[in-house]
Scaffold this motif. Structure first.
Motif, PDB file in Angstrom:
ATOM      1  N   TYR B 228      21.823 -41.115  -5.885  1.00  0.00           N
ATOM      2  CA  TYR B 228      21.783 -42.361  -6.633  1.00  0.00           C
ATOM      3  C   TYR B 228      23.199 -42.914  -6.687  1.00  0.00           C
ATOM      4  CZ  TYR B 228      21.459 -45.785 -10.328  1.00  0.00           C
ATOM      5  OH  TYR B 228      21.547 -46.961 -11.029  1.00  0.00           O
ATOM      6  N   LYS B 229      23.376 -44.069  -6.084  1.00  0.00           N
ATOM      7  CA  LYS B 229      24.716 -44.650  -5.943  1.00  0.00           C
ATOM      8  C   LYS B 229      25.678 -43.608  -5.388  1.00  0.00           C
ATOM      9  CE  LYS B 229      24.096 -48.540  -8.958  1.00  0.00           C
ATOM     10  NZ  LYS B 229      24.426 -49.265 -10.163  1.00  0.00           N
ATOM     11  N   ASP B 230      26.657 -43.183  -6.145  1.00  0.00           N
ATOM     12  CA  ASP B 230      27.655 -42.252  -5.603  1.00  0.00           C
ATOM     13  C   ASP B 230      27.378 -40.800  -5.982  1.00  0.00           C
ATOM     14  OD1 ASP B 230      29.024 -44.377  -4.471  1.00  0.00           O
ATOM     15  OD2 ASP B 230      30.081 -44.788  -6.342  1.00  0.00           O
ATOM     16  N   PHE B 231      26.216 -40.532  -6.590  1.00  0.00           N
ATOM     17  CA  PHE B 231      25.902 -39.167  -7.021  1.00  0.00           C
ATOM     18  C   PHE B 231      24.878 -38.538  -6.075  1.00  0.00           C
ATOM     19  CE2 PHE B 231      27.492 -41.219 -10.802  1.00  0.00           C
ATOM     20  CZ  PHE B 231      28.282 -40.233 -11.381  1.00  0.00           C
ATOM     21  N   THR B 232      25.015 -37.238  -5.864  1.00  0.00           N
ATOM     22  CA  THR B 232      24.023 -36.523  -5.045  1.00  0.00           C
ATOM     23  C   THR B 232      23.545 -35.283  -5.786  1.00  0.00           C
ATOM     24  OG1 THR B 232      25.757 -35.222  -3.959  1.00  0.00           O
ATOM     25  CG2 THR B 232      25.022 -37.201  -2.823  1.00  0.00           C
ATOM     26  N   ILE B 233      22.338 -34.868  -5.465  1.00  0.00           N
ATOM     27  CA  ILE B 233      21.823 -33.621  -6.027  1.00  0.00           C
ATOM     28  C   ILE B 233      21.046 -32.871  -4.951  1.00  0.00           C
ATOM     29  CG2 ILE B 233      19.745 -34.734  -6.969  1.00  0.00           C
ATOM     30  CD1 ILE B 233      19.855 -32.673  -9.248  1.00  0.00           C
ATOM     31  N   ASN B 234      21.252 -31.580  -4.872  1.00  0.00           N
ATOM     32  CA  ASN B 234      20.440 -30.704  -4.022  1.00  0.00           C
ATOM     33  C   ASN B 234      20.010 -29.546  -4.898  1.00  0.00           C
ATOM     34  OD1 ASN B 234      20.665 -31.666  -1.099  1.00  0.00           O
ATOM     35  ND2 ASN B 234      22.801 -31.696  -1.766  1.00  0.00           N
ATOM     36  N   ALA B 235      18.718 -29.270  -4.921  1.00  0.00           N
ATOM     37  CA  ALA B 235      18.246 -28.181  -5.774  1.00  0.00           C
ATOM     38  C   ALA B 235      17.118 -27.437  -5.092  1.00  0.00           C
ATOM     39  CB  ALA B 235      17.773 -28.737  -7.114  1.00  0.00           C
ATOM     40  N   ILE B 265      25.552 -30.528  -7.529  1.00  0.00           N
ATOM     41  CA  ILE B 265      25.686 -31.917  -7.961  1.00  0.00           C
ATOM     42  C   ILE B 265      26.999 -32.461  -7.423  1.00  0.00           C
ATOM     43  CG2 ILE B 265      25.938 -33.433  -9.975  1.00  0.00           C
ATOM     44  CD1 ILE B 265      24.242 -31.310 -11.475  1.00  0.00           C
ATOM     45  N   GLY B 266      26.940 -33.603  -6.795  1.00  0.00           N
ATOM     46  CA  GLY B 266      28.143 -34.150  -6.177  1.00  0.00           C
ATOM     47  C   GLY B 266      28.401 -35.589  -6.596  1.00  0.00           C
ATOM     48  N   TYR B 267      29.647 -35.966  -6.524  1.00  0.00           N
ATOM     49  CA  TYR B 267      30.036 -37.346  -6.823  1.00  0.00           C
ATOM     50  C   TYR B 267      31.050 -37.780  -5.774  1.00  0.00           C
ATOM     51  CZ  TYR B 267      32.295 -41.323  -9.035  1.00  0.00           C
ATOM     52  OH  TYR B 267      32.813 -42.573  -9.275  1.00  0.00           O
ATOM     53  N   LEU B 268      30.801 -38.931  -5.188  1.00  0.00           N
ATOM     54  CA  LEU B 268      31.705 -39.447  -4.171  1.00  0.00           C
ATOM     55  C   LEU B 268      32.342 -40.724  -4.698  1.00  0.00           C
ATOM     56  CD1 LEU B 268      32.519 -39.135  -1.041  1.00  0.00           C
ATOM     57  CD2 LEU B 268      30.870 -40.971  -0.703  1.00  0.00           C
ATOM     58  N   HIS B 269      33.659 -40.757  -4.706  1.00  0.00           N
ATOM     59  CA  HIS B 269      34.362 -41.937  -5.213  1.00  0.00           C
ATOM     60  C   HIS B 269      35.155 -42.566  -4.076  1.00  0.00           C
ATOM     61  CE1 HIS B 269      36.390 -44.601  -7.929  1.00  0.00           C
ATOM     62  NE2 HIS B 269      37.568 -44.189  -7.489  1.00  0.00           N
ATOM     63  N   LYS B 270      34.929 -43.854  -3.878  1.00  0.00           N
ATOM     64  CA  LYS B 270      35.627 -44.580  -2.820  1.00  0.00           C
ATOM     65  C   LYS B 270      37.013 -44.941  -3.341  1.00  0.00           C
ATOM     66  CE  LYS B 270      34.126 -46.614   1.171  1.00  0.00           C
ATOM     67  NZ  LYS B 270      33.991 -45.621   2.194  1.00  0.00           N
TER      68      LYS B 270
END
Lengths: 181, 637
Positions: B228-235, B265-270
């Motif tokens: 979702y937007k800049d967040f990722t989740i793998n479970a 849980i990941g967050y990607l910031h440009k």
């Protein structure tokens, strides 16, 4: 073993509602479909190989095999300029180019050599790399908000003798010699 | 929720094409020749064409790969390039969308992944042979398996329900759903497999008892991947039971119960148009219950692994890419018996990798990783490479890479009557030189890779000198590997395609033992598939696996050869599927599929080395006999 309740927490997240259908397609086939439709709105120069040899219409794909495979099904029955279509994959051998009517360039490997031959043989060049219209490619794809757009180097097209329908030009971003730095 | 409808773009007008949303196809497949590793990509289409009951079926078809394990941990690891230091996954790292799946206790007891990972969710699998990129950290010694799941950006949104039934009382049910919109993608899959397995009669256990070896499995798994937007989740939540497993090789069979809870849980910031920074938190918990031996009864383990990682990626210049990052991992584990509760280790690492396209046809790669395990001194793992293209078709890679494996908690902290850990063990190191030549065109791909690896500082089990004392661990010696790998794919026509690979390896320890890693020296795998426009797909695949080293001979104890040898075999499978929409107008095209998967058609008796290294037994039954599995899949758009 610890309680297994945790795994069931994930199950409640299941959502299976699909609505509001919108048309979406894979990028390679969209670009090649564009290429085919565009060819209907373009007349090749009198001196081009297309007007000397009236057997088949030859589309050459350089670089990415994905573009080649995306055209294969259509090419079995599809026609351009009332001619059956032959696909040709270019492995970097520029001597193969002389029979092409369209050259789709997907890498910038040897771009200037390809353009030299395309100019000589009056081949319509198409690519999808930023800045390639300015480099001399006639039609170049770009992406705006997940929709494909294209630019046409009108001066390059005119200098080679291609006649492009105003209907196609209306949809394009026009690049002129003045834009080329 | 927005959904996507697949369209035939050639039927659209120019104006209609202008309004079509394009999903950016992955460029990864395009860039196989530029990847800084010896890479094989398995697409979802290939998995579907050749059929598979589980991930093991898919990976077993790849060059130089065999899924192995032991009586204790059945099918729990990938044997790649013959690096088989243990029955645990300690030399290959499995990634889910680039995030590492590790276990706290011993690196990986991954039978749940090989048996139960939901296959419908896979977009592609990227297998890197040889030490992984410097960014992957411990265990990526023989290779990396990166499972990449579908994203609504690249795939059509759909919900698929699938049911299957087949030989040996096998039933399988899956439901998977992918949905996506402007800012998000959500993939979900539930996978249930239950089977009595193929019971093998006449197996001799370590006490000389001849009985039946059970191979049933019960597997329930949930997979979630989201963005979702800049967040990722793998479970993942995995619950697996295998019929035969215990520390001692004793019959009748006793089950092992494995549970795994994994979340990343990941967050990607440009940071700018050319630079971004990602931050990931990865949490994994595992539990296992199994029998030590008949007299001692059951044991339980619980482990927890936590990792925090940050990576900065960007372009210094148009053709010069830099990646650097740092990670910290903490593992905690304990057994009811043997490994003290609260046993811990930790590792901090930092890394950087540069790649530079000097021209359209040349790429240079340089990287280094600094590893600092908590109990021992830090060390460096470098990587260098050059990729040279000669035209669009011919590419050559020359790569040098090192990787390491930190000692796991069993090796450092175990305190069992028969086996004792040693806290001061050093990491195992591997250094590999790869040379690969690739030829690719629109319809064909050929590659040959030569490799030389030196695996040193091996962690080995050292028997006690005083009778009654436990076996301990020690760093000692090295193994050198030399091998060649061939891969080929060719589309003969629009309907027919061929795929194949072959590998040969030999290895030798410093003490002169040849081919003692219990992996086959020769493997030749070949498949052909046919697909026509009426909705019929037929595919056949045969894997010839050469004989594996005789365990009794390699350990200088022929008395353990109590079961059939791990002889060569041919594993032939056939997959046939019918698209009922195309063939009989039942449903839309690609909506309703019936498929029949025939496994081990030659009904070979297949045995593989029992990699427990407890030296009680030579082999275990490795593959079920001839079987047929019928699947029906229905797509809800």
């Amino acid at each position: 073993v610890r309680s297994k309740y945790k795994k069931y927490i994930f199950l409640i997240i299941i959502l299976f509602c699909n609505s509001a259908v919108s048309q979406t397609a894979e990028e390679f086939s969209t670009k090649t479909a564009f290429m085919v439709k565009m060819s209907y709105f373009i007349n090749w120069p009198e001196s081009s190989i297309l007007n000397k040899d009236n057997s088949t219409f030859i589309i050459c794909i350089e670089g990415s095999p994905k573009y080649f495979t995306s055209l294969e099904d259509w090419a079995t029955t599809g026609k351009i300029k009332k001619r059956p279509v032959t696909l040709k994959y270019i492995n970097g051998d520029i001597s193969e180019l002389s029979s092409c009517n369209i050259l789709f360039i997907t890498s910038n490997h040897n771009l200037s050599s390809y353009l030299d031959i395309a100019r000589e043989e009056k081949i319509l060049t198409i690519s999808d790399n930023p800045g390639n219209a300015q480099r001399g490619v006639i039609i170049n794809f770009f992406n705006v908000k997940n929709k494909l757009r294209f630019e046409i180097n009108i001066d390059e097209a005119k200098s080679l003798g291609f006649k492009i329908s105003p209907r196609l030009l209306k949809l394009a971003t026009i690049i002129t010699s003045g834009d080329i730095k | 929720v927005a959904a996507y409808e697949k369209v035939d773009t050639f039927q659209l007008s120019l104006d209609e094409l202008m309004s079509v949303k394009v999903v950016s196809a992955s460029r990864k497949e395009e860039e196989q020749h530029l990847a800084p590793g010896v890479l094989t990509i398995v697409s979802a289409q290939e998995i579907e064409q050749y059929g598979a009951r589980h991930l093991r079926d898919v990976l077993d078809r790849l060059v130089g790969i065999q899924i192995l394990g032991s009586h204790q941990d059945f099918h729990s690891k990938t044997s790649m390039r013959a690096v088989n230091a243990s029955h645990h996954e300690d030399s290959v790292l499995i990634l889910l969308n680039g995030r590492p799946i590790r276990q706290a206790t011993d690196g990986g007891l991954n039978s749940d992944i090989y048996t139960g990972f939901p296959l419908k969710s896979i977009d592609r699998i990227e297998v890197i042979r040889g030490p992984g990129s410097v960014i992957y950290g411990t265990n990526a010694m023989a290779g990396v398996i990166n499972i990449i799941t579908r994203d609504a950006k690249n795939s059509v949104s759909e919900t698929v329900a699938e049911v299957a039934a087949g030989s040996f009382g096998t039933t399988q049910a899956k439901i998977s759903s992918l949905m996506g919109g402007k800012d998000y993608s959500f993939n979900f899959e539930l996978n249930h497999i239950s089977s009595d397995g193929d019971p093998v009669n006449g197996i001799t256990d370590q006490d000389g008892l001849v009985d039946t070896y059970e191979t049933g499995v019960d597997s329930n798994n949930v997979l979630i991947n989201g963005r979702y937007k800049d967040f990722t989740i793998n479970a993942m939540v995995m619950d697996n039971t295998q019929d035969s497993a215990s520390s001692a090789f004793q019959l009748p069979s006793n089950p092992i119960d494995l549970n795994r809870y994994f979340i990343d849980i990941g967050y990607l910031h440009k940071l700018s148009t050319d630079w971004d920074i990602s931050l990931n938190y990865t949490h994994s918990e595992d539990e296992a219950q199994w029998q030590i031996n008949e007299a001692a009864g059951d044991n339980n383990s619980e482990g927890r692994s936590q990792m925090i990682e940050t990576i900065v990626r960007g372009n210094i210049d148009k053709d010069l890419n830099l990646l650097f990052g740092a990670s910290h991992v903490e593992n905690e584990s304990g057994f009811d018996r043997g490994l003290p509760q609260g046993s811990k280790n930790a590792n901090t690492s930092a890394y950087a990798q540069l790649d530079y396209m000097t021209s359209d046809s040349q790429k240079l790669i340089a990287g280094v990783q600094w590893n600092n395990p908590d109990s021992i001194s830090a060390d460096l793992s470098p990587r260098l490479g050059i990729i040279q293209g000669f035209n669009n078709s011919w590419w050559f890679k020359l790569l040098y890479s090192e990787a390491y494996r930190s000692p796991n908690l069993v090796e450092t902290d175990l305190d069992a009557p028969q086996l004792k850990g040693v806290p001061t063990l050093d990491p195992v190191n591997i250094a590999t030189v790869d040379a690969q030549l690739i030829y690719q065109t629109a319809t064909e791909y050929f590659a040959i890779a030569l490799y030389h690896s030196k695996l040193e500082n091996l962690i080995v089990r050292v028997p006690a000198t005083i009778p009654g004392d436990p076996t301990t661990h020690e760093n000692q010696g090295y193994v050198k590997f030399n091998g060649v790998e061939l891969e080929a794919r060719k589309e003969l026509s629009k309907s027919v395609s061929l795929i194949g690979n072959a590998s040969y390896q030999e290895n030798k320890t410093d003490s002169g033992v040849e081919n003692g890693t219990f992996a086959p020296q020769v493997m030749v795998k070949f498949g052909a598939s046919y697909k026509n426009s009426t909705g019929l797909t037929l595919a056949a695949f045969n894997s010839y696996i050469g004989e594996s080293t005789d365990l009794g001979e390699a350990t200088n104890d022929p008395s353990i050869n109590i079961n059939p040898a791990a002889d060569s075999y041919n594993l032939l499978t056939v997959n046939a599927s019918i698209d009922t929409g195309k063939m009989w107008s039942l449903g839309k095209p690609e909506q309703s599929i019936i498929s029949l998967y025939l496994d081990n058609i030659l009904n070979e008796d297949i045995y593989a080395a029992d990699l427990n290294f407890a030296n009680q037994n030579n082999t275990i039954p490795h593959h079920w006999g001839m079987g047929a599995y019928l699947t029906y899949s229905y797509k809800l758009y």
